[in-house]
Design a protein around this motif. Structure first.
Motif, PDB file in Angstrom:
ATOM      1  N   CYS A  31       0.822  -1.225   0.000  1.00  0.00           N
ATOM      2  CA  CYS A  31       0.000   0.000   0.000  1.00  0.00           C
ATOM      3  C   CYS A  31       0.857   1.276   0.000  1.00  0.00           C
ATOM      4  O   CYS A  31       1.626   1.512   0.937  1.00  0.00           O
ATOM      5  CB  CYS A  31      -0.904  -0.017   1.233  1.00  0.00           C
ATOM      6  SG  CYS A  31      -1.854   1.493   1.442  1.00  0.00           S
ATOM      7  N   PRO A  32       0.724   2.137  -1.002  1.00  0.00           N
ATOM      8  CA  PRO A  32       1.500   3.389  -0.998  1.00  0.00           C
ATOM      9  C   PRO A  32       1.082   4.340   0.112  1.00  0.00           C
ATOM     10  O   PRO A  32       1.919   5.088   0.637  1.00  0.00           O
ATOM     11  CB  PRO A  32       1.233   3.987  -2.382  1.00  0.00           C
ATOM     12  CG  PRO A  32       0.043   3.284  -2.918  1.00  0.00           C
ATOM     13  CD  PRO A  32      -0.063   1.962  -2.228  1.00  0.00           C
ATOM     14  N   ALA A  33      -0.178   4.301   0.507  1.00  0.00           N
ATOM     15  CA  ALA A  33      -0.631   5.192   1.588  1.00  0.00           C
ATOM     16  C   ALA A  33       0.013   4.789   2.914  1.00  0.00           C
ATOM     17  O   ALA A  33       0.311   5.647   3.752  1.00  0.00           O
ATOM     18  CB  ALA A  33      -2.157   5.153   1.699  1.00  0.00           C
ATOM     19  N   TYR A  39      -1.362   4.313   8.732  1.00  0.00           N
ATOM     20  CA  TYR A  39      -2.486   3.615   8.103  1.00  0.00           C
ATOM     21  C   TYR A  39      -2.090   2.219   7.658  1.00  0.00           C
ATOM     22  O   TYR A  39      -1.006   2.028   7.106  1.00  0.00           O
ATOM     23  CB  TYR A  39      -2.931   4.432   6.874  1.00  0.00           C
ATOM     24  CG  TYR A  39      -3.923   3.739   5.996  1.00  0.00           C
ATOM     25  CD1 TYR A  39      -5.219   3.503   6.437  1.00  0.00           C
ATOM     26  CD2 TYR A  39      -3.577   3.329   4.707  1.00  0.00           C
ATOM     27  CE1 TYR A  39      -6.138   2.871   5.620  1.00  0.00           C
ATOM     28  CE2 TYR A  39      -4.497   2.704   3.889  1.00  0.00           C
ATOM     29  CZ  TYR A  39      -5.777   2.477   4.351  1.00  0.00           C
ATOM     30  OH  TYR A  39      -6.688   1.858   3.550  1.00  0.00           O
ATOM     31  N   PRO A  41      -4.054  -1.066   5.665  1.00  0.00           N
ATOM     32  CA  PRO A  41      -5.258  -1.729   5.147  1.00  0.00           C
ATOM     33  C   PRO A  41      -5.542  -3.052   5.852  1.00  0.00           C
ATOM     34  O   PRO A  41      -6.695  -3.450   6.018  1.00  0.00           O
ATOM     35  CB  PRO A  41      -4.958  -1.932   3.656  1.00  0.00           C
ATOM     36  CG  PRO A  41      -3.514  -1.613   3.462  1.00  0.00           C
ATOM     37  CD  PRO A  41      -3.099  -0.743   4.595  1.00  0.00           C
ATOM     38  N   GLY A  69      -5.577   5.941  -1.075  1.00  0.00           N
ATOM     39  CA  GLY A  69      -5.597   6.623  -2.377  1.00  0.00           C
ATOM     40  C   GLY A  69      -6.447   5.902  -3.399  1.00  0.00           C
ATOM     41  O   GLY A  69      -6.492   6.296  -4.565  1.00  0.00           O
ATOM     42  N   MET A  72      -6.024   0.558  -5.475  1.00  0.00           N
ATOM     43  CA  MET A  72      -6.389  -0.859  -5.607  1.00  0.00           C
ATOM     44  C   MET A  72      -5.197  -1.804  -5.744  1.00  0.00           C
ATOM     45  O   MET A  72      -5.352  -2.950  -6.168  1.00  0.00           O
ATOM     46  CB  MET A  72      -7.372  -1.087  -6.771  1.00  0.00           C
ATOM     47  CG  MET A  72      -8.735  -0.552  -6.494  1.00  0.00           C
ATOM     48  SD  MET A  72      -9.449  -1.349  -5.039  1.00  0.00           S
ATOM     49  CE  MET A  72     -10.624  -0.115  -4.547  1.00  0.00           C
ATOM     50  N   PRO A  84      -9.150  -4.216   0.388  1.00  0.00           N
ATOM     51  CA  PRO A  84      -9.318  -3.179   1.412  1.00  0.00           C
ATOM     52  C   PRO A  84      -9.724  -1.824   0.820  1.00  0.00           C
ATOM     53  O   PRO A  84     -10.469  -1.061   1.457  1.00  0.00           O
ATOM     54  CB  PRO A  84      -7.936  -3.120   2.074  1.00  0.00           C
ATOM     55  CG  PRO A  84      -7.385  -4.500   1.899  1.00  0.00           C
ATOM     56  CD  PRO A  84      -7.885  -4.960   0.557  1.00  0.00           C
TER      57      PRO A  84
HETATM   58  S1  SF4 Z   1      -6.493   1.043  -2.473  1.00  0.00           S
HETATM   59 FE1  SF4 Z   1      -6.008   2.123  -0.593  1.00  0.00          FE
HETATM   60  S2  SF4 Z   1      -5.611   0.498   0.855  1.00  0.00           S
HETATM   61 FE2  SF4 Z   1      -5.438  -0.407  -1.178  1.00  0.00          FE
HETATM   62  S3  SF4 Z   1      -3.260  -0.242  -1.714  1.00  0.00           S
HETATM   63 FE3  SF4 Z   1      -4.279   1.554  -2.556  1.00  0.00          FE
HETATM   64  S4  SF4 Z   1      -4.027   3.142  -1.008  1.00  0.00           S
HETATM   65 FE4  SF4 Z   1      -3.635   1.156  -0.007  1.00  0.00          FE
END
Ligand code: SF4
Ligand code: SF4
Length: 239
Positions: A31-33, A39, A41, A69, A72, A84
């Protein structure tokens, strides 16, 4: 408010987003976020499986659900075919519908998104229209961009854009017929109801904070400026 889990479970994105999480953490790893925000997921997938309304309410009031973000990437790697990112979309929708979005800093920023992107789509057909982007709100664009904006008629013609023209081309004027169709799509999919909800609940929050909210297009009022500019970076940053 209704049972929160039942409402979440009636959202197809929620139903398709979780088949049972084995807590492996693969989604967090990709996950880049999760690289920049506090955070995970994996935690979201874990929490929603508890089917506990108190836990869901805390998520709906939190900054956490606004960090994703929606790229996906998590969907591509999960060994259980969970997504997630889809869970987050369902949680965000419910946070707006219940009005709980105003309880978090990132949730309150939905007002900025609604007025800057949502209104712009309905008015011009573009998420961000050249004429709407002011340097005071996008300082990262810099003075050269401002010069281009000030001289747009001349400059845009030179680069082949069809600025406010009819027919095809970049920055063309979108016809009334297409704008009406866009508005209809927003109406039947519930987007306009979301817009109203965001404005109404933000008005209550602004009153609570003793700030002027302004009308549904205002980008200068005290409350709008507050939600647009305030960023508690220390709180959001990945520890
Ligand atoms: S969709 Fe959201 S939770 Fe899934 S990898 Fe991207 S930023 Fe992370
Ligand atoms: S990758 Fe899938 S199974 Fe693993 S923690 Fe994330 S959601 Fe759960």
């Amino acid at each position: 408010m209704g049972k929160l889990f039942d409402r979440l479970n009636s959202d197809v994105r929620f139903v398709e987003g979780i088949n049972g999480c084995i807590n492996c953490g693969t989604c967090t790893a990709i996950c880049p976020a999760a690289e920049v925000y506090d955070y995970e997921p994996r935690t979201i997938a874990n929490l929603v499986q508890m089917r506990d309304d108190n836990v869901i309410e805390e998520l709906l009031k939190s900054d956490t659900i606004w960090y994703c973000g929606e790229c996906m990437s998590c969907k591509t790697r999960c060994p259980r075919n969970n997504a997630p990112g889809l869970l987050i979309q369902a949680l965000r929708g419910l946070s707006i519908e219940t009005g709980l979005f105003v309880e978090s800093e990132k949730g309150r920023q939905q007002l900025s998104l609604k007025r800057m992107l949502g209104n712009s789509i309905l008015e011009t057909g573009y998420c961000v229209h050249f004429d709407h982007a002011e340097l005071s709100m996008f300082p990262e664009l810099g003075p050269v961009w401002q010069w281009v904006r000030d001289n747009r008629e001349k400059v845009l013609a030179k680069v082949g854009a069809n600025y406010n023209g009819s027919g095809p081309g970049a920055m063309r004027k979108i016809s009334k017929e297409n704008l009406d169709e866009l508005e209809k799509i927003f109406e039947v999919t519930g987007g306009l109801d979301w817009f109203d909800k965001i404005e109404d609940v933000s008005a209550q929050k602004a009153k609570e904070l003793g700030m002027e909210k302004g009308d549904a297009t205002d980008k200068k009022s005290a409350y709008f400026t507050h939600v647009y500019r305030y960023n508690n970076a220390e709180k959001h940053r990945r520890k």
